[in-house]
Design a protein around this motif. Structure first.
Motif, PDB file in Angstrom:
ATOM      1  N   MET A 191      -2.873   3.974  -2.912  1.00 19.60           N
ATOM      2  CA  MET A 191      -2.780   2.928  -3.936  1.00 19.60           C
ATOM      3  C   MET A 191      -2.579   1.596  -3.228  1.00 19.60           C
ATOM      4  O   MET A 191      -1.632   1.427  -2.466  1.00 19.60           O
ATOM      5  N   ASP A 192      -3.500   0.687  -3.486  1.00 13.76           N
ATOM      6  CA  ASP A 192      -3.423  -0.636  -2.891  1.00 13.76           C
ATOM      7  C   ASP A 192      -3.304  -1.645  -4.029  1.00 13.76           C
ATOM      8  O   ASP A 192      -4.239  -1.863  -4.793  1.00 13.76           O
ATOM      9  N   HIS A 193      -2.140  -2.251  -4.157  1.00 12.93           N
ATOM     10  CA  HIS A 193      -1.930  -3.245  -5.211  1.00 12.93           C
ATOM     11  C   HIS A 193      -1.624  -4.621  -4.604  1.00 12.93           C
ATOM     12  O   HIS A 193      -0.753  -5.336  -5.076  1.00 12.93           O
ATOM     13  N   THR A 194      -2.392  -4.960  -3.587  1.00 10.43           N
ATOM     14  CA  THR A 194      -2.207  -6.236  -2.916  1.00 10.43           C
ATOM     15  C   THR A 194      -2.519  -7.403  -3.849  1.00 10.43           C
ATOM     16  O   THR A 194      -1.809  -8.409  -3.856  1.00 10.43           O
ATOM     17  N   ASN A 195      -3.571  -7.273  -4.668  1.00 10.70           N
ATOM     18  CA  ASN A 195      -3.998  -8.378  -5.535  1.00 10.70           C
ATOM     19  C   ASN A 195      -3.066  -8.599  -6.718  1.00 10.70           C
ATOM     20  O   ASN A 195      -2.990  -9.710  -7.244  1.00 10.70           O
ATOM     21  N   VAL A 196      -2.373  -7.571  -7.144  1.00  3.53           N
ATOM     22  CA  VAL A 196      -1.530  -7.701  -8.338  1.00  3.53           C
ATOM     23  C   VAL A 196      -0.047  -7.514  -8.023  1.00  3.53           C
ATOM     24  O   VAL A 196       0.757  -7.322  -8.922  1.00  3.53           O
ATOM     25  N   ARG A 197       0.314  -7.590  -6.763  1.00  3.95           N
ATOM     26  CA  ARG A 197       1.695  -7.280  -6.409  1.00  3.95           C
ATOM     27  C   ARG A 197       2.694  -8.284  -6.990  1.00  3.95           C
ATOM     28  O   ARG A 197       3.748  -7.898  -7.452  1.00  3.95           O
ATOM     29  N   LYS A 240       0.852  -1.196   0.000  1.00  7.59           N
ATOM     30  CA  LYS A 240       0.000   0.000   0.000  1.00  7.59           C
ATOM     31  C   LYS A 240       0.877   1.231   0.000  1.00  7.59           C
ATOM     32  O   LYS A 240       1.888   1.296   0.706  1.00  7.59           O
ATOM     33  N   TYR A 241       0.473   2.226  -0.762  1.00  7.78           N
ATOM     34  CA  TYR A 241       1.213   3.473  -0.857  1.00  7.78           C
ATOM     35  C   TYR A 241       0.240   4.622  -0.645  1.00  7.78           C
ATOM     36  O   TYR A 241      -0.829   4.668  -1.256  1.00  7.78           O
ATOM     37  N   TYR A 242       0.630   5.546   0.213  1.00 10.75           N
ATOM     38  CA  TYR A 242      -0.207   6.715   0.490  1.00 10.75           C
ATOM     39  C   TYR A 242       0.582   7.976   0.178  1.00 10.75           C
ATOM     40  O   TYR A 242       1.704   8.150   0.639  1.00 10.75           O
ATOM     41  N   SER A 243      -0.032   8.880  -0.596  1.00  9.96           N
ATOM     42  CA  SER A 243       0.578  10.157  -0.929  1.00  9.96           C
ATOM     43  C   SER A 243      -0.160  11.261  -0.197  1.00  9.96           C
ATOM     44  O   SER A 243      -1.351  11.495  -0.445  1.00  9.96           O
ATOM     45  N   LYS A 244       0.544  11.959   0.693  1.00 12.15           N
ATOM     46  CA  LYS A 244      -0.071  13.079   1.399  1.00 12.15           C
ATOM     47  C   LYS A 244      -0.311  14.247   0.445  1.00 12.15           C
ATOM     48  O   LYS A 244      -1.298  14.965   0.586  1.00 12.15           O
ATOM     49  N   ARG A 245       0.575  14.426  -0.464  1.00  9.60           N
ATOM     50  CA  ARG A 245       0.472  15.566  -1.375  1.00  9.60           C
ATOM     51  C   ARG A 245      -0.790  15.495  -2.229  1.00  9.60           C
ATOM     52  O   ARG A 245      -1.478  16.479  -2.428  1.00  9.60           O
TER      53      ARG A 245
END
Length: 133
Positions: free
Chosen positions: A42-48, A32-37
């Motif tokens: 972005m959650d790419h757990t299923n396709v990682r 999971k990636y979170y952008s404060k800006r």
């Protein structure tokens, strides 16, 4: 000039290879990636795994191409004696790619292949040996 372009191409391939390997590893490890800006998650757990492995494959491919470019460059430098010439008049070695025609750029004399030059002109070899002593 040509060797500078080849070196830049090789460095570009290495940079792309390392970037894709890093990106692929990061996709596999961090799911999971979170952008404060941009306030974006972005959650790419299923396709990682497929995405990460594809990015790793691209990275390995670019690194392999960079390795092949460097090995191609090393083998072509061993064949340098086939393209080297020497002037009969001033005995200055020259590369064929440096000028047009088969005349010496220094004195305008005739050029011959460097390989076997002193076997064809033994009198020039004797003059060189005497002038050095």
């Amino acid at each position: 000039m040509k060797s500078h372009v080849i070196n830049l191409y090789k460095y570009l391939l290495v940079f792309l290879g390392l970037a894709f390997v890093y990106w692929g590893g990061k996709v596999i490890i961090v799911t999971k990636y979170y952008s404060k800006r941009y306030d974006l998650v972005m959650d790419h757990t299923n396709v990682r795994c497929p995405l990460g492995l594809a990015l790793l494959a691209f990275g390995v491919f670019f690194l392999y191409r960079a390795y092949k470019e460097s090995s191609k460059r090393n083998t072509s430098s061993t064949q340098l004696t086939e393209t080297e010439t020497i002037c009969v008049a001033c005995q200055t070695p020259c590369l064929i790619d440096d000028f047009e025609g088969m005349t010496c750029p220094h004195c305008g004399g005739e050029l011959e292949q460097l390989d076997g030059f002193y076997e064809r002109h033994p009198e020039l070899r004797d003059e060189d040996a005497e002038s050095r002593h």
